[in-house]
Design a protein around this motif. Structure first.
Motif, mmCIF file in Angstrom:
data_model
loop_
_atom_site.group_PDB
_atom_site.id
_atom_site.type_symbol
_atom_site.label_atom_id
_atom_site.label_comp_id
_atom_site.label_asym_id
_atom_site.label_seq_id
_atom_site.Cartn_x
_atom_site.Cartn_y
_atom_site.Cartn_z
ATOM 1 N N ASP A 1 132.543 50.069 91.233
ATOM 2 C CA ASP A 1 132.284 48.864 92.029
ATOM 3 C C ASP A 1 133.404 47.837 91.862
ATOM 4 O O ASP A 1 133.773 47.148 92.819
ATOM 5 N N ASP B 1 129.557 42.633 87.679
ATOM 6 C CA ASP B 1 129.622 42.301 89.105
ATOM 7 C C ASP B 1 130.041 40.849 89.308
ATOM 8 O O ASP B 1 130.916 40.535 90.127
ATOM 9 N N GLY C 1 127.071 45.961 98.397
ATOM 10 C CA GLY C 1 127.825 47.204 98.477
ATOM 11 C C GLY C 1 127.520 47.968 99.740
ATOM 12 O O GLY C 1 128.421 48.471 100.419
ATOM 13 N N ALA D 1 130.650 44.656 95.286
ATOM 14 C CA ALA D 1 129.580 44.177 94.416
ATOM 15 C C ALA D 1 129.203 42.750 94.782
ATOM 16 O O ALA D 1 130.074 41.926 95.019
#
Length: 428
Positions: A90, A139, A387, A393
């Motif tokens: 991510d 994230d 996403g 993210a």
């Protein structure tokens, strides 16, 4: 007489906020390449130090089990090597996203010859207060760094070991890439007082984003003097219209509820049009039973449950407002699409609602009348995700209407400023 600043404090939280503010000033002018270099270093470090992260996480999980924490919350807390790799992936996805900083939102040459541009700029210092989801730590840091913001991370005590290990990895990677390590900090302390200090550091912290249950979010919204972007709980609904395709309806329902029930975009309430109930509910109830879902049913759903394999209990008023985050769903039969909308307006948290229908007219009316961040047509509620939307993210899903609404990606972590360029212009 000297007036002391309210931030002249020996508090570790305030000291961290001061460091973050200085780091934010250094981050703001950095080019995309420099920020991306730091993010790639983070992704590599997460993979290289997975064992260290998983070991720390195991301590949190063990404590959670000893405390009798629910399986749903333990699932949100748990980090496996596969999940760490997914988190690193991510971060690399964020690297591939455009940098919003410096983007011209609008611009023109005014009649008097002045050049006016509105450009995106970082928010500054972003505070994140969140519960037992250590993936949020990475994230949030990745999105804040990419958008030129420093971040103060305040996770829950239940994930303290995990977050400490993650932030240690992040800071090492960020510092090694030549960025200020203080751009990523774990807020010192595990007490509620440290949270309170963060919420009142107005002038040092530019915005707070709470992520978690309703109690946490409302506490931050009601008690913070720092501006708050409100993220909401996910009391999401799936409405099966009179003209739904049965196979599609069952698939969307089961995916919305059972694909991962512990997250905010999982469905918590099923509404079924009375004209399709006799055909749909027997199939749906058996499918929910196969998925291990307990149905909290109104009287009309109960009538169809007698011949099914489903575990069914009588719904109470409380069920319609509950975000279960577990293998439970409330279910009701409604007289019409408008009655479904009426139910949603009363009980929804404004997150995500879905309609399954083959009628374009019904889909259009539902999307017009339902006021949530996302309205899905013939698609699972589980798609409400940064996403899945192609944002990378996400920092959270905002259920408010000012500044940001829905999944918040990079643009939502910026503000704007106007740049006015003249040639000795003066106003007459």
């Amino acid at each position: 007489m000297t007036t002391l600043s309210p931030y002249d404090s020996n508090s570790p939280v305030i000291q961290a906020a001061h460091r973050a503010k200085a780091a934010a000033a250094d981050l703001a002018p950095l080019p995309r390449a420099k920020k991306d270099e730091a993010l790639l270093a983070i992704a590599d470090a997460l993979e290289a130090r997975t064992a260290e992260i998983v070991e720390a996480n195991a301590k949190d999980v063990a404590k959670a089990r000893e405390a009798g924490t629910s399986d749903a919350l333990i699932d949100r807390l748990t980090l496996t090597p596969e999940r760490v790799r997914a988190i690193a992936s991510d971060v690399r996805d964020v690297v591939a996203l455009p940098d919003p900083v410096g983007e011209v939102v609008r611009g023109s040459t005014l009649p008097n010859g002045l050049d006016l541009r509105q450009v995106r700029v970082p928010l500054g210092v972003v505070g994140i207060i969140y519960e037992a989801r250590p993936n949020v730590t990475v994230d949030a840091a990745a999105l804040c760094l990419k958008s030129g913001n420093a971040v103060l991370l305040r996770g829950s005590a239940s994930a303290y070991e995990s977050n400490t290990a993650l932030v240690r990895v992040l800071r090492d990677a960020v510092g090694g890439a030549g960025l200020p390590a203080d751009a990523v900090q774990l807020v010192p302390g595990e007490s509620r007082e440290s949270v309170r200090e963060l919420m009142r550091a107005r002038g040092l912290v530019d915005v707070l984003i709470p992520r978690g249950g309703a109690s946490l979010i409302q506490t931050v919204v009601n008690e913070s003097t720092v501006p708050v972007i409100e993220t909401g709980t996910g009391n999401c609904h799936v409405y099966i219209d009179a003209q739904a395709d049965i196979d599609t309806a069952v698939d969307v329902l089961i995916n919305s509820k059972a694909q991962r029930p512990s997250v905010c975009n999982a469905a918590e309430t099923l509404l079924v049009h009375q004209d399709i109930a006799a055909e749909f509910l027997p199939r749906a109830l058996d499918a929910l039973a196969d998925a291990g879902v307990t149905v909290h049913a109104d009287e009309r759903v109960m009538a169809y449950a007698k011949e099914s394999r489903a575990t069914v209990v009588e719904a109470t008023e409380e069920d319609w407002e509950t975000e279960y985050l577990s293998y439970d769903i409330a279910a009701a039969v409604v007289d019409s699409l408008d009655k479904a909308v009426e139910h949603i307006r009363r009980w929804s948290s404004g997150h995500t609602e879905a309609i399954v229908t083959t009628s374009q007219q019904a889909a259009r009316r539902f999307t017009q009348l339902v006021d949530s961040t996302t309205v899905a047509v013939n698609a699972s509620t589980r798609f409400t995700d940064g996403g899945q939307f192609g944002f990378g993210a996400e920092i959270g899903i905002s259920t408010q209407k000012l500044h940001a609404r829905g999944p918040m990606g990079l643009p939502e972590l910026t503000s704007t400023k106007y740049i006015l360029t003249g040639d000795g212009h003066i106003r007459g």
